[in-house]
Design a protein around this motif. Sequence first.
Motif, PDB file in Angstrom:
ATOM      1  N   ILE A 102       0.883  -1.161   0.000  1.00 39.10           N
ATOM      2  CA  ILE A 102       0.000   0.000   0.000  1.00 39.10           C
ATOM      3  C   ILE A 102       0.929   1.221   0.000  1.00 39.10           C
ATOM      4  CG2 ILE A 102      -1.839  -1.205   1.246  1.00 39.10           C
ATOM      5  CD1 ILE A 102      -0.988   0.391   3.790  1.00 39.10           C
ATOM      6  N   PRO A 103       0.495   2.355  -0.552  1.00 32.32           N
ATOM      7  CA  PRO A 103       1.316   3.563  -0.435  1.00 32.32           C
ATOM      8  C   PRO A 103       1.426   3.914   1.056  1.00 32.32           C
ATOM      9  CG  PRO A 103      -0.410   3.846  -2.085  1.00 32.32           C
ATOM     10  CD  PRO A 103      -0.716   2.580  -1.350  1.00 32.32           C
ATOM     11  N   LYS A 104       2.654   4.000   1.549  1.00 33.73           N
ATOM     12  CA  LYS A 104       2.846   4.238   2.986  1.00 33.73           C
ATOM     13  C   LYS A 104       4.223   4.824   3.220  1.00 33.73           C
ATOM     14  CE  LYS A 104       4.856  -0.266   4.001  1.00 33.73           C
ATOM     15  NZ  LYS A 104       6.175   0.270   3.759  1.00 33.73           N
ATOM     16  N   GLY A 105       4.429   5.308   4.436  1.00 34.60           N
ATOM     17  CA  GLY A 105       5.739   5.831   4.774  1.00 34.60           C
ATOM     18  C   GLY A 105       5.887   6.004   6.272  1.00 34.60           C
ATOM     19  N   GLU A 106       7.134   6.216   6.671  1.00 28.14           N
ATOM     20  CA  GLU A 106       7.455   6.326   8.089  1.00 28.14           C
ATOM     21  C   GLU A 106       6.888   7.600   8.716  1.00 28.14           C
ATOM     22  OE1 GLU A 106      11.524   5.703   9.985  1.00 28.14           O
ATOM     23  OE2 GLU A 106      11.391   4.131   8.451  1.00 28.14           O
ATOM     24  N   ALA A 107       6.402   7.433   9.925  1.00 30.80           N
ATOM     25  CA  ALA A 107       5.824   8.561  10.663  1.00 30.80           C
ATOM     26  C   ALA A 107       6.766   8.976  11.786  1.00 30.80           C
ATOM     27  CB  ALA A 107       4.471   8.153  11.248  1.00 30.80           C
ATOM     28  N   ALA A 108       6.789  10.262  12.058  1.00 33.93           N
ATOM     29  CA  ALA A 108       7.582  10.780  13.180  1.00 33.93           C
ATOM     30  C   ALA A 108       6.765  10.593  14.457  1.00 33.93           C
ATOM     31  CB  ALA A 108       7.873  12.262  12.963  1.00 33.93           C
ATOM     32  N   GLU A 109       7.463  10.525  15.572  1.00 30.55           N
ATOM     33  CA  GLU A 109       6.784  10.344  16.847  1.00 30.55           C
ATOM     34  C   GLU A 109       5.807  11.499  17.103  1.00 30.55           C
ATOM     35  OE1 GLU A 109       7.999   9.563  21.481  1.00 30.55           O
ATOM     36  OE2 GLU A 109       9.431   9.021  19.920  1.00 30.55           O
ATOM     37  N   GLY A 110       4.597  11.158  17.509  1.00 25.81           N
ATOM     38  CA  GLY A 110       3.599  12.173  17.816  1.00 25.81           C
ATOM     39  C   GLY A 110       2.851  12.732  16.612  1.00 25.81           C
ATOM     40  N   GLU A 111       3.266  12.340  15.410  1.00 25.75           N
ATOM     41  CA  GLU A 111       2.629  12.829  14.187  1.00 25.75           C
ATOM     42  C   GLU A 111       1.272  12.137  14.000  1.00 25.75           C
ATOM     43  OE1 GLU A 111       3.893  13.269   9.489  1.00 25.75           O
ATOM     44  OE2 GLU A 111       4.957  11.801  10.692  1.00 25.75           O
ATOM     45  N   SER A 112       0.299  12.847  13.417  1.00 26.20           N
ATOM     46  CA  SER A 112      -0.989  12.236  13.093  1.00 26.20           C
ATOM     47  C   SER A 112      -0.745  11.176  12.018  1.00 26.20           C
ATOM     48  CB  SER A 112      -1.955  13.287  12.550  1.00 26.20           C
ATOM     49  OG  SER A 112      -2.987  12.656  11.813  1.00 26.20           O
ATOM     50  N   LEU A 113      -1.095   9.937  12.330  1.00 25.53           N
ATOM     51  CA  LEU A 113      -0.809   8.845  11.396  1.00 25.53           C
ATOM     52  C   LEU A 113      -1.666   8.928  10.133  1.00 25.53           C
ATOM     53  CD1 LEU A 113      -0.238   5.899  13.891  1.00 25.53           C
ATOM     54  CD2 LEU A 113       1.466   7.328  12.751  1.00 25.53           C
ATOM     55  N   LEU A 114      -2.911   9.355  10.271  1.00 23.16           N
ATOM     56  CA  LEU A 114      -3.746   9.493   9.078  1.00 23.16           C
ATOM     57  C   LEU A 114      -3.206  10.615   8.178  1.00 23.16           C
ATOM     58  CD1 LEU A 114      -6.108   8.763   7.281  1.00 23.16           C
ATOM     59  CD2 LEU A 114      -7.593  10.142   8.762  1.00 23.16           C
ATOM     60  N   GLU A 115      -2.765  11.713   8.771  1.00 25.59           N
ATOM     61  CA  GLU A 115      -2.176  12.796   7.969  1.00 25.59           C
ATOM     62  C   GLU A 115      -0.911  12.308   7.267  1.00 25.59           C
ATOM     63  OE1 GLU A 115      -3.494  15.721   6.987  1.00 25.59           O
ATOM     64  OE2 GLU A 115      -5.212  14.872   8.031  1.00 25.59           O
ATOM     65  N   ARG A 116      -0.074  11.535   7.964  1.00 25.47           N
ATOM     66  CA  ARG A 116       1.146  10.984   7.364  1.00 25.47           C
ATOM     67  C   ARG A 116       0.777  10.067   6.203  1.00 25.47           C
ATOM     68  NH1 ARG A 116       5.349  12.034   5.280  1.00 25.47           N
ATOM     69  NH2 ARG A 116       5.575  13.455   7.017  1.00 25.47           N
ATOM     70  N   ALA A 117      -0.253   9.253   6.386  1.00 22.35           N
ATOM     71  CA  ALA A 117      -0.688   8.339   5.325  1.00 22.35           C
ATOM     72  C   ALA A 117      -1.105   9.124   4.072  1.00 22.35           C
ATOM     73  CB  ALA A 117      -1.835   7.467   5.822  1.00 22.35           C
ATOM     74  N   LYS A 118      -1.849  10.225   4.267  1.00 22.96           N
ATOM     75  CA  LYS A 118      -2.280  11.053   3.131  1.00 22.96           C
ATOM     76  C   LYS A 118      -1.086  11.696   2.429  1.00 22.96           C
ATOM     77  CE  LYS A 118      -6.707  12.566   5.136  1.00 22.96           C
ATOM     78  NZ  LYS A 118      -7.397  13.782   5.596  1.00 22.96           N
ATOM     79  N   ILE A 119      -0.111  12.167   3.219  1.00 22.62           N
ATOM     80  CA  ILE A 119       1.097  12.794   2.653  1.00 22.62           C
ATOM     81  C   ILE A 119       1.875  11.771   1.829  1.00 22.62           C
ATOM     82  CG2 ILE A 119       3.384  13.734   3.249  1.00 22.62           C
ATOM     83  CD1 ILE A 119       1.922  15.066   5.721  1.00 22.62           C
ATOM     84  N   GLU A 120       2.025  10.564   2.376  1.00 19.33           N
ATOM     85  CA  GLU A 120       2.766   9.518   1.663  1.00 19.33           C
ATOM     86  C   GLU A 120       2.066   9.145   0.357  1.00 19.33           C
ATOM     87  OE1 GLU A 120       5.760   8.329   2.249  1.00 19.33           O
ATOM     88  OE2 GLU A 120       5.994   9.518   4.063  1.00 19.33           O
ATOM     89  N   PHE A 121       0.736   9.076   0.402  1.00 19.51           N
ATOM     90  CA  PHE A 121      -0.016   8.758  -0.814  1.00 19.51           C
ATOM     91  C   PHE A 121       0.274   9.809  -1.883  1.00 19.51           C
ATOM     92  CE2 PHE A 121      -3.374   8.082  -3.773  1.00 19.51           C
ATOM     93  CZ  PHE A 121      -3.695   6.738  -3.669  1.00 19.51           C
ATOM     94  N   LEU A 122       0.245  11.066  -1.494  1.00 13.00           N
ATOM     95  CA  LEU A 122       0.527  12.169  -2.417  1.00 13.00           C
ATOM     96  C   LEU A 122       1.956  12.076  -2.956  1.00 13.00           C
ATOM     97  CD1 LEU A 122      -0.212  14.853  -3.799  1.00 13.00           C
ATOM     98  CD2 LEU A 122       0.442  16.016  -1.687  1.00 13.00           C
ATOM     99  N   GLU A 123       2.930  11.828  -2.082  1.00 16.24           N
ATOM    100  CA  GLU A 123       4.335  11.748  -2.509  1.00 16.24           C
ATOM    101  C   GLU A 123       4.557  10.591  -3.487  1.00 16.24           C
ATOM    102  OE1 GLU A 123       6.809  11.458   0.967  1.00 16.24           O
ATOM    103  OE2 GLU A 123       6.617  13.588   1.440  1.00 16.24           O
ATOM    104  N   GLU A 124       3.889   9.466  -3.239  1.00 18.83           N
ATOM    105  CA  GLU A 124       4.154   8.260  -4.028  1.00 18.83           C
ATOM    106  C   GLU A 124       3.316   8.150  -5.298  1.00 18.83           C
ATOM    107  OE1 GLU A 124       4.137   4.853  -1.417  1.00 18.83           O
ATOM    108  OE2 GLU A 124       5.706   5.724  -0.152  1.00 18.83           O
TER     109      GLU A 124
END
Length: 153
Positions: free
Chosen positions: A39-61
């Motif tokens: 699935i399009p995914k990527g590493e999240a920083a500690e304390g980061e919103s995981l759903l927001e990170r997922a959306k960012i990774e989708f956009l990047e990939e």
Amino acid sequence: MKISAGILLFKRSEEQLFYFLVHPGGPFWKNKDLGAWSIPKGEAAEGESLLERAKIEFLEETGKSVDGNFIELMPITQKAGKKVFAWALEQDLETSGLSSNMITISWPPKSGKTMEIREIDRWEWFSSEEAMQKINPAQAGFIVQLEEILSSE
């Protein structure tokens, strides 16, 4: 422990489910197919919103952003120990015209040399059966979970 966040995009067609998966770029993955897709995914920083990170990774990939009614899935742990959080989203996406960001990798491994590659080199929709064969084996759990959720609707 490393944590990643991603999105399992799916669509329905003639009573069948299809899943959008991505293939990692670079020489290591070049000739790998079964079990190599993700699935399009990527590493999240500690304390980061995981759903927001997922959306960012989708956009990047993919070069495309997604939003809608996300279905939270139970996290899975991949073979190397990375914990992956994912959300399913029902949405169609045209695969032509997608583009991935560039990343720098060490290649050959431990050589001290680097090369720039596309993080993702292919995007494809797969039927449920095909997706189960193509996807990283641990991530297949996301498909199983989603199909259980959808069958109980």
